[in-house]
Motif scaffolding. Structure first.
Motif, mmCIF file in Angstrom:
data_model
loop_
_atom_site.group_PDB
_atom_site.id
_atom_site.type_symbol
_atom_site.label_atom_id
_atom_site.label_comp_id
_atom_site.label_asym_id
_atom_site.label_seq_id
_atom_site.Cartn_x
_atom_site.Cartn_y
_atom_site.Cartn_z
ATOM 1 N N ALA A 199 -59.907 -56.093 44.631
ATOM 2 C CA ALA A 199 -60.376 -55.232 43.545
ATOM 3 C C ALA A 199 -60.291 -55.958 42.207
ATOM 4 O O ALA A 199 -61.220 -55.901 41.387
ATOM 5 C CB ALA A 199 -59.557 -53.941 43.511
ATOM 6 N N VAL A 200 -59.179 -56.665 41.984
ATOM 7 C CA VAL A 200 -59.009 -57.425 40.739
ATOM 8 C C VAL A 200 -60.063 -58.516 40.629
ATOM 9 O O VAL A 200 -60.635 -58.758 39.560
ATOM 10 C CB VAL A 200 -57.585 -58.023 40.677
ATOM 11 C CG1 VAL A 200 -57.477 -59.049 39.560
ATOM 12 C CG2 VAL A 200 -56.560 -56.915 40.477
ATOM 13 N N TYR A 201 -60.340 -59.187 41.743
ATOM 14 C CA TYR A 201 -61.357 -60.243 41.745
ATOM 15 C C TYR A 201 -62.729 -59.693 41.351
ATOM 16 O O TYR A 201 -63.499 -60.349 40.641
ATOM 17 C CB TYR A 201 -61.429 -60.875 43.133
ATOM 18 C CG TYR A 201 -62.581 -61.831 43.308
ATOM 19 C CD1 TYR A 201 -62.499 -63.139 42.848
ATOM 20 C CD2 TYR A 201 -63.759 -61.429 43.934
ATOM 21 C CE1 TYR A 201 -63.557 -64.017 43.001
ATOM 22 C CE2 TYR A 201 -64.819 -62.299 44.090
ATOM 23 C CZ TYR A 201 -64.712 -63.593 43.626
ATOM 24 O OH TYR A 201 -65.762 -64.456 43.775
ATOM 25 N N SER A 202 -63.029 -58.479 41.800
ATOM 26 C CA SER A 202 -64.381 -57.933 41.635
ATOM 27 C C SER A 202 -64.658 -57.357 40.251
ATOM 28 O O SER A 202 -65.807 -57.050 39.938
ATOM 29 C CB SER A 202 -64.619 -56.841 42.685
ATOM 30 O OG SER A 202 -63.796 -55.712 42.430
ATOM 31 N N SER A 233 -59.792 -53.938 54.343
ATOM 32 C CA SER A 233 -59.118 -53.807 53.048
ATOM 33 C C SER A 233 -59.847 -54.611 51.979
ATOM 34 O O SER A 233 -59.944 -54.176 50.823
ATOM 35 C CB SER A 233 -57.657 -54.263 53.159
ATOM 36 O OG SER A 233 -57.548 -55.669 53.240
ATOM 37 N N SER A 234 -60.370 -55.789 52.350
ATOM 38 C CA SER A 234 -61.155 -56.580 51.396
ATOM 39 C C SER A 234 -62.384 -55.802 50.951
ATOM 40 O O SER A 234 -62.708 -55.757 49.757
ATOM 41 C CB SER A 234 -61.580 -57.906 52.034
ATOM 42 O OG SER A 234 -60.468 -58.664 52.433
ATOM 43 N N MET A 257 -65.386 -52.737 46.849
ATOM 44 C CA MET A 257 -66.165 -51.547 46.494
ATOM 45 C C MET A 257 -65.445 -50.695 45.453
ATOM 46 O O MET A 257 -66.059 -50.183 44.517
ATOM 47 C CB MET A 257 -66.455 -50.723 47.754
ATOM 48 C CG MET A 257 -67.464 -51.373 48.687
ATOM 49 S SD MET A 257 -67.999 -50.310 50.057
ATOM 50 C CE MET A 257 -66.533 -50.280 51.075
ATOM 51 N N ALA A 258 -64.118 -50.547 45.611
ATOM 52 C CA ALA A 258 -63.362 -49.678 44.706
ATOM 53 C C ALA A 258 -63.187 -50.306 43.327
ATOM 54 O O ALA A 258 -63.150 -49.587 42.315
ATOM 55 C CB ALA A 258 -61.996 -49.360 45.306
ATOM 56 N N GLY A 259 -63.078 -51.643 43.270
ATOM 57 C CA GLY A 259 -62.868 -52.318 41.992
ATOM 58 C C GLY A 259 -63.951 -52.015 40.966
ATOM 59 O O GLY A 259 -63.658 -51.504 39.871
ATOM 60 N N GLY A 300 -64.014 -48.185 39.987
ATOM 61 C CA GLY A 300 -62.917 -47.829 39.097
ATOM 62 C C GLY A 300 -63.074 -48.448 37.718
ATOM 63 O O GLY A 300 -62.790 -47.802 36.696
ATOM 64 N N ALA A 301 -63.546 -49.696 37.676
ATOM 65 C CA ALA A 301 -63.734 -50.370 36.396
ATOM 66 C C ALA A 301 -64.799 -49.675 35.557
ATOM 67 O O ALA A 301 -64.663 -49.572 34.330
ATOM 68 C CB ALA A 301 -64.115 -51.830 36.634
ATOM 69 N N SER A 302 -65.851 -49.197 36.206
ATOM 70 C CA SER A 302 -66.915 -48.497 35.471
ATOM 71 C C SER A 302 -66.377 -47.241 34.793
ATOM 72 O O SER A 302 -66.693 -46.960 33.628
ATOM 73 C CB SER A 302 -68.054 -48.125 36.431
ATOM 74 O OG SER A 302 -68.649 -49.272 36.975
#
Length: 418
Positions: free
Chosen positions: A19-22, A142-143, A148-150, A153-155
């Motif tokens: 998630a952090v990477y994305s 999990s990847s 997808m969640a990153g 959530g960031a948006s």
């Protein structure tokens, strides 16, 4: 059957890391461009991640047992935490400090990713030696969840509080992750091991093992090759930019959908990854689609291509990596299995980051000079050459032949018993 808290810890750590990477690529370029920083400099900044991840993965393969798998995993989570929180400071800095801190944080983030990826692979091999394929498949879910969640959530966070709120929130998630991982991962799953005279290079020199890593590189390059160019190609279909994120998620969806089949198949690892390579060839030819296939220039054909791309990668990854580990244990049976597994984990992780460094610039260059469809066709051609090499490899043929002969011998034995 009790709850496997070790794997829960690995699952959560990998999800948050992905998630952090994305969340960086969608927002850092915009913030940098607002300060007059050109795209080339931003690209160099982003490239620091796979560089340090590649180097750290190679080194950790040899020294993971000495440092301890859990310690390395916790250290990786700490690097991710500090780098993510650090990004929240960028909007408040002058341009020269923006660049210095941005480069530095990206390098630390890559170091954290190398630590997390290598230790996670090694922990799975150490804890689930007879179910490697199964747990690697679940870990890749999990990847996918993280990727997808990153962005989602960031948006939402960006709409509420802008750039800094994104990285403060995800940095705090990593902060919470550190004590959780330390408590969930058992202390006795690592041990201090003495120095051994074998390195990652010795594994690569082994011709049998090298073929399996070669297959993993093919898979990684195919995934990274479309990352800088496919969104530009989608514009030729006159579809809304809002759909790009959903389209880029298709390989992840097909990867997850293929996991059950791969884990429960009866084909054998070698037939499975050869089939995966064939699927990659078809995917790269149809993702354009290539004009010499005489298919219509349709978004639907392109979507089929990118969807089956994930299937091919799943077939390759979940079959070649367990086979590489198994062959490495056999070829270097006079060394501790845990140590050999660490070397294989480091190599597998480093090759994926090497593909991330090499594939995007090659893809961009080929697109600029030959067009997207021809660039993908060239990749398909190179993949086909690799397929011919693997099919005609004496080591691979002998392995397949041995498997067939063993099956036939078992049938003959059963007949004689009857």
């Amino acid at each position: 059957m009790g709850i496997d808290v070790t794997f829960i810890g690995l699952f959560i750590a990998n999800t948050i890391a992905c998630a952090v990477y994305s969340i960086l690529a969608p927002y850092l370029p915009t913030e940098a461009n607002a300060r007059g920083i050109n795209s080339f400099i931003v690209g160099l900044m982003l490239a620091g991640y796979p560089l340090t991840a590649f180097i750290s993965s190679l080194l950790l393969g040899k020294y993971l047992g000495k440092f301890g798998k859990r310690r390395v995993l916790v250290f990786g989570c700490s690097c991710e935490m500090f780098s993510t929180l650090g990004y929240s400071l960028l909007p408040f800095l002058p341009i020269e400090y923006f660049l210095i801190l941005g480069f530095t944080l990206r390098l630390f983030q890559g170091l954290g990713a190398g630590c997390i990826g290598t230790s996670t692979y090694s922990l799975i091999v150490a804890n689930y030696p007879n179910e490697i394929q199964k747990y690697l498949g679940i870990l890749n879910i999990s990847s996918a969840l993280g990727f997808m969640a990153g962005p989602v959530g960031a948006s939402m966070l960006f709409a509420i509080g802008g750039f800094s709120l994104i990285y403060i929130t995800f940095g705090l998630l990593n902060l919470l992750l550190i004590p959780m991982v330390y408590c969930l991962i058992d202390k006795d799953i690592y041990s201090l091991m003495g120095e051994h005279d074998i390195t990652s290079l010795d594994l690569i020199k082994n011709s049998i093992i090298r073929d399996y890593f070669f297959v993993l590189i093919i898979s990684s390059i195919s995934m990274c090759f479309i990352s800088p160019t496919y969104s530009l190609h989608l514009q030729s279909f006159n579809i809304s930019d809002n759909l790009f994120g959903l389209i880029f998620a298709l390989p992840t969806v097909s990867f997850i959908a293929s996991i059950y089949f791969v884990i429960n198949n009866s084909w054998g690892h070698k037939r499975l990854f050869l089939s995966g390579i064939i699927i990659l060839i078809i995917a790269n030819l149809t993702i354009g689609p290539w004009e010499y296939l005489y298919l219509p220039h349709s978004i639907y054909i392109s979507l089929i291509g990118i969807f089956i791309l994930g299937i091919g990668i799943c077939f390759i990854y979940l079959s070649a990596l367990p086979e590489a580990i198994s062959k490495s244990h056999y070829e270097f049976s006079n060394y501790p299995k845990d140590y050999i597994s660490d070397l294989v984990s480091g190599l597998a992780n480093s090759f994926s980051f090497m593909a991330e460094m090499v594939a995007p610039p090659c893809s961009g260059y080929l697109r600029d000079h030959f067009g997207f469809e021809n660039a993908q066709a060239l990749l398909a051609g190179a993949t086909f050459v690799c397929l011919l090499y693997l099919i005609n490899s004496p080591r691979l043929v002998d392995s397949l032949k041995t498997k067939i002969e063993s099956t036939e011998m078992a049938e003959i034995t059963e007949t004689l018993k009857s």
